[in-house]
Design a protein around this motif. Structure first.
Motif, short mmCIF file in Angstrom:
data_model
loop_
_atom_site.label_atom_id
_atom_site.label_comp_id
_atom_site.label_asym_id
_atom_site.label_seq_id
_atom_site.Cartn_x
_atom_site.Cartn_y
_atom_site.Cartn_z
N UNK A 203 9.80 -4.01 0.59
CA UNK A 203 10.50 -4.36 -0.65
C UNK A 203 11.40 -3.23 -1.10
N UNK A 204 10.96 -1.99 -0.88
CA UNK A 204 11.75 -0.84 -1.29
C UNK A 204 13.08 -0.75 -0.57
N UNK A 205 13.15 -1.29 0.65
CA UNK A 205 14.41 -1.31 1.38
C UNK A 205 15.45 -2.16 0.67
N UNK A 206 14.98 -3.11 -0.14
CA UNK A 206 15.88 -4.05 -0.80
C UNK A 206 16.28 -3.62 -2.21
N UNK A 207 15.34 -3.06 -2.96
CA UNK A 207 15.66 -2.61 -4.31
C UNK A 207 14.92 -3.32 -5.41
#
Length: 357
Positions: free
Chosen positions: A303-307
């Motif tokens: 999820x962190x890759x997306x923001x």
């Protein structure tokens, strides 16, 4: 709706037919009288009075009151305005140009606004086969068990039809190809005609694209979303990854758009492309991670890759893919998908309440 019905006093058959047609679309029952004398018994109690030009030309025989509309064919002339002023008319409505105003007046009588406005939620897959339609349907079923109920709306004309996913492809009722809506819509009246998926606690109305693959117009979808808010329902929109104009409208007005993303690097890269388009329309987005991951940290990292924030994570649900392939939608209220849906609903309601403070 109040115990009394709107009163229509119209001698012009053409105008009367149009008034009755608009009222039927709004789901509003009417009392009718041929003239003002016959209308006396309903005049004071009716929540709304609708007159035609012939009725308003008669000498005022009844006390002045609020909530009188005058409906006329074409633009009213100076004489019509004079009679309207003398008769205490609040609004003059010209047909057909101002039909939506008349529909809105009837809808105001039918619908008592909910104490809490309904939610609009969008669900979109980060890549093909992410399970977004299954999650959208599960989310709508969860919302339908709550006060106010829900409506599931298919906004993906190339998705194969949510009615097929839910086993409703043979159920009678309109699909988007049968629905043309503008202006004010009565959602209870519309929902009563739609195919429904039965579940514990009720039955979920579904507005699907159907076999023709025709999706909603911007105007029709906007009318349905506005009606859902007024009625206090949660409207869940299953969105295509390549947004149509109607889907973009849903994204722009949604309280929350959920991006369903498998915990895979390539899926996250694909989801970033979808998110780029979503971010042009809204900042109200969140991620639901799905699939197998060795650790919770792996899901959070994906999820962190997306923001956007991680709202929930769904481990694989045993038997789900096979059940969907067989045309059997499993509405398990305690499975991983249902638990993720419950968490998303809680987050969406919390954010919506915070936004109104």
């Amino acid at each position: 709706m109040t115990g009394e019905r709107p009163l229509v006093v119209a001698a012009d058959e053409t105008v009367l037919d149009e008034i009755l047609r608009v009222a039927a679309v709004a789901g509003c029952e009417l009392d009718r009288a041929p003239d003002l004398t016959a209308a006396q018994g309903h005049w004071a109690r009716a929540p709304l009075v609708v007159l035609d030009e012939e009725a308003v030309r008669l000498p005022p025989a009844l006390p002045r009151r609020r909530g009188i509309l005058l409906v006329c064919k074409g633009s009213p002339g100076p004489e019509t305005w004079q009679h309207a002023f003398r008769g205490g008319v609040e609004r003059v409505i010209s047909l057909p140009d101002e039909e939506t105003e008349l529909a809105g007046a009837f809808a105001d009588v039918v619908e008592t606004p909910a104490e809490e406005a309904g939610l609009v939620l969008g669900v979109v897959g980060g890549r093909g086969g992410a399970g977004a339609s299954v999650f959208a349907a599960t989310l709508a079923l969860a919302a339908d068990r709550e006060p106010g109920g829900a409506l599931l709306v298919d906004c993906d004309p190339l998705g194969g039809g949510l009615d097929v996913l839910l086993g409703l492809e043979k159920a009678p009722g309109p699909r988007w190809s049968d629905v043309r809506l503008t202006g004010r819509v009565s959602l209870p009246s519309l929902a009563a005609t739609l195919p429904r998926r039965r579940h514990r606690g009720g039955s979920l109305p579904v507005l699907a694209c159907g076999p023709e693959g025709e999706g909603p117009s911007v105007e029709s979808l906007s009318a349905v979303l506005s009606a859902g808010r007024r009625s206090g329902r949660t409207v869940v929109c299953d969105l295509p990854r390549t947004l149509t104009d109607a889907a973009a409208e849903a994204v722009a007005v949604a309280d929350l758009v959920v991006l369903v993303v498998p915990v895979e690097l390539r899926a996250c890269m694909a989801a970033k492309q979808v998110l780029r388009r979503l971010s042009e329309l809204t900042a109200r987005t969140g991620v639901v991670a799905c699939g197998r991951s060795s650790t919770d940290a792996g899901q959070a990292r994906a999820a962190g890759l997306l923001g956007p924030p991680l709202l929930a994570a769904m481990p694989p649900e045993r038997g789900l893919p096979a059940a969907v392939e067989r045309g059997e939608f499993p509405a398990k209220p305690t499975g991983p998908v249902a638990k993720a849906a419950a968490r998303v609903l809680t987050a969406a309601r919390r954010e919506a309440r915070a936004a109104t403070r």
